[in-house]
Design an enzyme around this catalytic site. Structure first.
Site, PDB file in Angstrom:
ATOM      1  CG  LEU A  82      -8.692  19.957 -13.214  1.00  0.00           C
ATOM      2  CD1 LEU A  82      -8.238  18.528 -13.460  1.00  0.00           C
ATOM      3  CD2 LEU A  82      -7.808  20.937 -13.978  1.00  0.00           C
ATOM      4  CD  GLU A 112      -0.588  16.145 -15.436  1.00  0.00           C
ATOM      5  OE1 GLU A 112      -1.530  16.190 -14.627  1.00  0.00           O
ATOM      6  OE2 GLU A 112       0.306  16.991 -15.493  1.00  0.00           O
ATOM      7  CE  LYS A 114     -10.514  15.111 -12.653  1.00  0.00           C
ATOM      8  NZ  LYS A 114     -11.053  14.391 -11.490  1.00  0.00           N
ATOM      9  CG  ASP A 116     -11.768   8.833  -8.584  1.00  0.00           C
ATOM     10  OD1 ASP A 116     -11.963   9.945  -8.064  1.00  0.00           O
ATOM     11  OD2 ASP A 116     -12.669   7.997  -8.781  1.00  0.00           O
ATOM     12  NE  ARG A 135      -9.833  20.225  -4.701  1.00  0.00           N
ATOM     13  CZ  ARG A 135      -9.867  19.599  -5.864  1.00  0.00           C
ATOM     14  NH1 ARG A 135      -9.066  20.003  -6.839  1.00  0.00           N
ATOM     15  NH2 ARG A 135     -10.670  18.597  -6.072  1.00  0.00           N
ATOM     16  CE1 TYR A 224      -3.356  18.169  -9.059  1.00  0.00           C
ATOM     17  CE2 TYR A 224      -3.565  15.796  -8.751  1.00  0.00           C
ATOM     18  CZ  TYR A 224      -3.988  17.096  -8.470  1.00  0.00           C
ATOM     19  OH  TYR A 224      -5.030  17.301  -7.616  1.00  0.00           O
ATOM     20  CE  LYS A 312     -14.711  12.950 -14.469  1.00  0.00           C
ATOM     21  NZ  LYS A 312     -15.302  13.726 -13.393  1.00  0.00           N
ATOM     22  CB  CYS A 409     -26.970 -27.536  -4.160  1.00  0.00           C
ATOM     23  SG  CYS A 409     -26.095 -27.100  -5.680  1.00  0.00           S
ATOM     24  CB  CYS A 412     -26.658 -31.090  -7.482  1.00  0.00           C
ATOM     25  SG  CYS A 412     -26.002 -30.840  -5.821  1.00  0.00           S
ATOM     26  CB  CYS A 427     -23.418 -27.291  -3.096  1.00  0.00           C
ATOM     27  SG  CYS A 427     -23.630 -28.928  -3.802  1.00  0.00           S
ATOM     28  CB  CYS A 433     -22.787 -30.567  -7.302  1.00  0.00           C
ATOM     29  SG  CYS A 433     -23.473 -28.990  -7.825  1.00  0.00           S
TER      30      CYS A 433
HETATM   31  C1  9MJ Z   1      -5.650  14.572 -11.126  1.00  0.00           C
HETATM   32  N1  9MJ Z   1      -6.702  14.510 -10.317  1.00  0.00           N
HETATM   33  O1  9MJ Z   1      -5.041  13.550 -11.453  1.00  0.00           O
HETATM   34  C2  9MJ Z   1      -5.005  17.960 -11.738  1.00  0.00           C
HETATM   35  N2  9MJ Z   1      -5.224  15.855 -11.572  1.00  0.00           N
HETATM   36  O2  9MJ Z   1      -4.394  20.259 -12.071  1.00  0.00           O
HETATM   37  C3  9MJ Z   1      -4.220  16.111 -12.467  1.00  0.00           C
HETATM   38  N3  9MJ Z   1      -5.706  17.015 -11.131  1.00  0.00           N
HETATM   39  C4  9MJ Z   1      -5.194  19.366 -11.521  1.00  0.00           C
HETATM   40  N4  9MJ Z   1      -4.088  17.434 -12.564  1.00  0.00           N
HETATM   41  C5  9MJ Z   1      -4.836  21.471 -11.670  1.00  0.00           C
HETATM   42  N5  9MJ Z   1      -3.496  15.181 -13.114  1.00  0.00           N
HETATM   43  C6  9MJ Z   1      -5.888  21.321 -10.830  1.00  0.00           C
HETATM   44  C7  9MJ Z   1      -6.127  19.958 -10.726  1.00  0.00           C
END
Ligand code: 9MJ
Length: 671
Positions: A82, A112, A114, A116, A135, A224, A312, A409, A412, A427, A433
Site C-alpha cells: 500500500l 479498516e 491496518k 501489523d 506475500r 481484508y 500511518k 537498596c 533505604c 530489597c 523501606c
Molecule cells: C492491513 N495490513 O491491515 C490491506 N491491510 O489491501 C488492510 N492491508 C491491503 N488492507 C490491499 N486492512 C493491499 C493491502
C-alpha cells in the site's frame, strides 16, 4: 454404543467447541490435557476409518511431520503493498487524485485498521483450504499451508451458500498483545528466543518448519481482500468482505464504510483514540475505494493500487539514546532498572523513561549506557527497551559505561538479595523501606483494591515522607489536622480524602485480599481464594495443600500466602485494619450456584450508577459468570453509552442486550 461415525462427529464437534472457547474467550473450557486426550482419540479413529475424517477435522490443525523446507508459490495475481499517507495533507491529496481520475464529485471509502502482522494469501477450492502462502516479494511467497492450517480462526472448510469454486482470500496474520506478552514471558523464563514485537513473533511463528510449534502460538487471521476468484462476488469491497464473514472467514469488526474524505478523517481520529486499548497492534488506517468498478478504473502503479492508501499512525517503536539507568523499588521490594532516555515521541506520547525489566534482560540485550536503543510503547503498558541499535552511524559513539546493579537498596540502604530461580533482585527492608511502603499503600488504595478516591501517588509520597503512614492501617488514623497540614491540601480536599478513606471501609473479601498485595495474588486469585474459603481467617489458617486446591494457586503462590500469614507484622496490621472497621459482606455464593448460575454476561460501555467492576462483581455474586468478550456462549450483554464493537457483535449473534436500568432491575430482583 455410538457408531464410529457418531464418535468422530461428536469428538470433532467437542474439539471445535473447546478450540473456539480457547480462542474467543480468555479462559479455556477444559485443561489442555483433556483437549489433548480427545485429540488422541479422534486421531486414532481417523486412522482406523480414514473415510470418516471430516473436511474440517481439528486433527488437521496440528502439524505432523516437520517440513524440510518451504516451497515457493507464485501468486496468480501479484500481492501488492500500500501507498502511505503520513499526514492529513497526504490523505487529502490522495482523495483529490481519486476524484480527478474518476471524474466524480464524491467517493465512498471502506475504512479498516491496518494490522501489523504478516500478509498472507489463503486459497479455498471447492470451499476447502488448499494452500496458504506469505506475500513474499509480492510475486511469489513461501508455502506455509501446513502452518496456516493450525491457526484456530482460519476455517479449514467454508460453510454457507454460493461459495465460489476458487477463492483466494488475502489478509494479515497477527499475534494479539496479550498472547505476545505471555509467549515472551515463557520464552524468557525458559531461555528461548524472545521476540521484539508481536509482528516479529507472528512472522517467526509462521516460519516454523514444525507446524506443531506454530500450533502453540496465539496466531489469528483477519481477511481484508480477495485475490483470484472464480465465481461471483458482490461488486463492492465491503460487500465482499461481509460475504467472506458469512462463510466463516474472520474480518475486522472495526471495518466501516463512509462517504467523503472528512468522514475518513473522523474514522482515523476515532481509531487513533482507541489504539492503546485495542488488543492488537495497528500501525494505521487503510482507506479503500469501495466500488470494484471504480477500483478497476483507477488501476495500479508499480507496487501499489491507486484505489487505496494507508494513513500511518505515529510509530510504536523508535530509537533514542540511553542516558542512564535509575533503580526503582516496588512494593514487593523488587528493584527495577528504569532507562533514562533522550526524550522521544513514541505512538503519540513523549517518552523519557522505559523499563529494562531486570538484570537478566540487561544481559540479554547486552546494553550499555550511551547505546542507541529501540523503545516500544504499545497499548497501556509501560514503554520498554526491546533492542539495541548496533550499527547506527548517526549515533556511532558507544560511551559504553556498563549498567551496574546496586548492592544496597537505593531507597533505604538495606541489603539486596536474589532468590533462587528469580529474575528480580529485592530489597530485604520490607515496609521499613519507604519505597516499598509507598508501593504497598499505592496498591492498597488503587481502584481494583480498596478504591480510595483522591489518594494518588504524590499524596502517598507526602504522607510517607512526613511520617504520617507507617503502614496501610495508619490511613484510618489520619485526621483533618494531620492531612490539612500537608502541602496543597485545603479544607475541601482534606474532607474529600477523609470521606473516601471512610467509605473504603466497606469492601468485599476478594478486594481486601487483593489489596493486601500478597506476592503473585492478583485480582483473579484473590477472587478464587475468597470464593473457596469464604473467610479471611480460613485463608490465613489454610495449610499449603489446602491452598493449592484453589483454582490458579500453585506451590509458589501458596508459599507466598503462607509467608504473608506467618509474618507477625502483617498479623498486627490486619488486626489494626479490623479495629479500624474494615468489613465486608459474607461471601455468598460461588459461581455455579445462585439465581444467575449458568449465565455468562459481558458488561461494556459507560455505566452511571456503578462502575463496570461493581456491575460484574454483583453479577458474579449472583452466580453469573462474566467475560470480557462476546462469544456465542454469552447469554446477556449490558451496554452503556459508548459501547461499540461488543454491542455490534452481540447484535450479530442475536444475544439479548440490556441497558444499565434493566441491569439494576435484574440485580435488585435477585440480591
Ligand atoms: C492491513 N495490513 O491491515 C490491506 N491491510 O489491501 C488492510 N492491508 C491491503 N488492507 C490491499 N486492512 C493491499 C493491502
Amino acid at each position: 454404543m455410538p457408531s464410529p461415525a457418531e464418535e468422530v462427529a461428536e469428538l470433532t464437534a467437542r474439539l471445535k467447541r473447546w478450540g473456539a472457547a480457547y480462542f474467543e474467550i480468555d479462559s479455556p473450557l477444559v485443561p489442555d490435557a483433556d483437549y489433548d486426550a480427545a485429540m488422541v482419540q479422534l486421531r486414532a479413529l481417523e486412522a482406523d476409518y480414514p473415510d470418516l475424517q471430516l473436511p474440517d477435522s481439528p486433527t488437521q490443525r496440528v502439524g505432523g511431520a516437520p517440513l524440510s523446507a518451504f516451497e515457493t508459490i507464485a501468486h496468480r495475481m501479484p500481492m501488492l503493498s500500500l501507498d502511505n499517507a503520513f499526514s492529513e495533507a497526504d490523505l487529502i491529496e490522495f482523495h483529490r487524485r481519486v476524484i480527478e481520475r474518476l471524474s466524480v464529485s464524491e467517493i465512498t471509502y471502506c475504512c479498516e485498521p491496518k494490522l501489523d502482522g504478516v500478509a498472507v494469501s489463503i486459497v479455498y477450492e471447492g470451499g476447502r483450504l488448499i494452500q496458504a502462502a506469505t506475500r513474499g516479494d509480492g510475486v511469489s511467497g513461501e508455502d506455509i499451508t501446513a502452518n496456516v492450517k493450525t491457526i484456530r480462526n482460519v476455517p479449514l472448510a467454508l460453510s454457507g451458500d454460493d461459495i465460489p469454486p476458487y477463492l483466494e482470500v488475502r489478509g494479515e496474520i497477527i499475534i494479539p498483545r496479550s498472547g505476545f506478552e505471555q509467549m515472551n514471558a515463557r520464552a524468557r523464563s525458559s531461555g528461548q528466543k524472545v521476540f521484539v514485537n508481536p509482528r516479529n513473533a507472528a512472522a517467526g511463528s509462521l516460519r516454523q518448519l514444525d507446524s506443531g510449534v506454530t500450533a502453540k502460538r496465539p496466531l489469528a487471521f483477519t481477511a481484508y481482500a480477495v485475490g483470484v476468484v472464480e465465481g461471483s462476488l458482490p461488486a463492492s469491497h465491503d460487500g465482499t468482505l461481509r460475504c467472506l464473514a458469512q462463510w466463516g472467514i474472520p474480518i475486522s469488526e472495526h471495518m466501516q464504510t463512509v462517504t467523503g474524505i472528512e468522514a475518513c478523517e473522523v474514522y482515523y481520529e476515532e481509531l487513533a483514540a482507541q489504539r492503546d486499548g485495542l488488543p492488537f497492534d495497528i500501525d494505521g488506517i487503510v482507506f479503500k475505494v469501495n466500488s470494484f468498478e471504480q477500483q478497476d478504473r483507477l488501476g495500479f502503479i508499480s507496487r501499489a493500487p491507486r484505489w487505496a492508501i494507508a494513513r500511518k499512525f505515529p510509530a510504536q517503536e523508535v530509537s533514542t539514546q540511553l542516558l542512564g539507568v535509575d533503580f526503582q523499588v516496588g512494593r514487593t521490594g523488587a528493584i527495577t532498572p528504569v532507562a533514562r532516555l533522550e526524550p522521544v515521541f513514541v505512538a503519540g506520547v513523549t517518552v523519557s523513561n522505559a523499563t529494562l525489566h531486570n538484570i537478566d534482560e540487561i544481559e540479554r540485550l547486552g546494553v550499555v549506557i550511551g547505546d542507541v536503543v529501540v523503545v516500544r510503547r504499545a497499548g497501556d503498558v509501560i514503554p520498554q527497551i526491546v533492542s539495541v541499535v548496533r550499527d547506527d552511524t548517526e549515533h556511532a559513539v558507544r560511551v559504553g559505561a556498563p549498567i551496574v546493579f546496586p548492592s544496597q537498596c537505593p531507597a533505604c540502604g538495606a541489603a539486596v538479595e536474589r532468590e533462587a530461580g528469580e529474575a528480580a533482585i529485592r530489597c530485604v527492608g520490607g515496609v521499613g523501606c519507604q519505597a516499598q511502603l509507598k508501593g504497598v499503600v499505592r496498591h492498597f488504595a488503587s481502584r481494583k483494591a480498596m478504591n480510595i478516591e483522591g489518594l494518588g501517588g504524590k499524596l502517598i509520597d507526602q504522607l510517607v515522607d512526613e511520617g504520617l503512614l507507617q503502614s496501610v492501617a495508619d490511613l484510618f488514623r489520619l485526621t483533618k489536622e494531620s492531612v490539612g497540614a500537608l502541602d496543597r491540601m485545603g479544607d475541601k480536599s482534606t474532607e474529600n480524602l477523609l470521606s473516601s478513606i471512610a467509605a473504603a471501609r466497606q469492601t468485599t473479601l476478594s478486594k481486601f485480599i487483593y489489596a493486601l498485595g500478597i506476592r503473585e495474588v492478583g485480582e483473579a486469585t484473590a477472587r478464587s481464594l475468597s470464593e473457596h474459603f469464604m473467610s479471611l481467617d480460613a485463608i490465613l489458617a489454610a495449610p499449603v495443600e489446602a491452598l493449592e486446591d484453589v483454582d490458579d494457586v500453585g506451590p509458589v503462590v501458596a508459599q507466598h500466602i503462607r509467608a504473608f500469614a506467618f509474618d507477625e507484622r502483617n498479623r498486627a496490621i490486619l488486626n489494626e485494619l479490623h479495629a479500624a472497621g474494615i468489613s465486608w459482606p459474607d461471601v455468598k455464593l460461588d459461581a455455579g450456584d445462585g439465581p444467575l448460575a449458568g449465565t455468562i454476561w459481558v458488561v461494556t460501555g459507560k455505566l452511571v450508577a456503578m462502575s463496570r467492576e461493581e456491575a460484574e462483581s454483583r453479577l458474579r455474586a449472583l452466580g453469573a459468570k462474566t467475560a470480557s468478550s462476546v462469544s456465542t456462549k454469552t447469554t446477556s450483554v449490558v451496554a452503556g453509552p459508548g459501547a461499540g464493537s461488543k454491542r455490534k457483535r452481540a447484535e450479530s449473534l442475536a444475544i439479548p442486550i440490556i441497558d444499565e436500568t434493566a441491569l439494576i432491575d435484574v440485580l435488585e430482583a435477585h440480591e
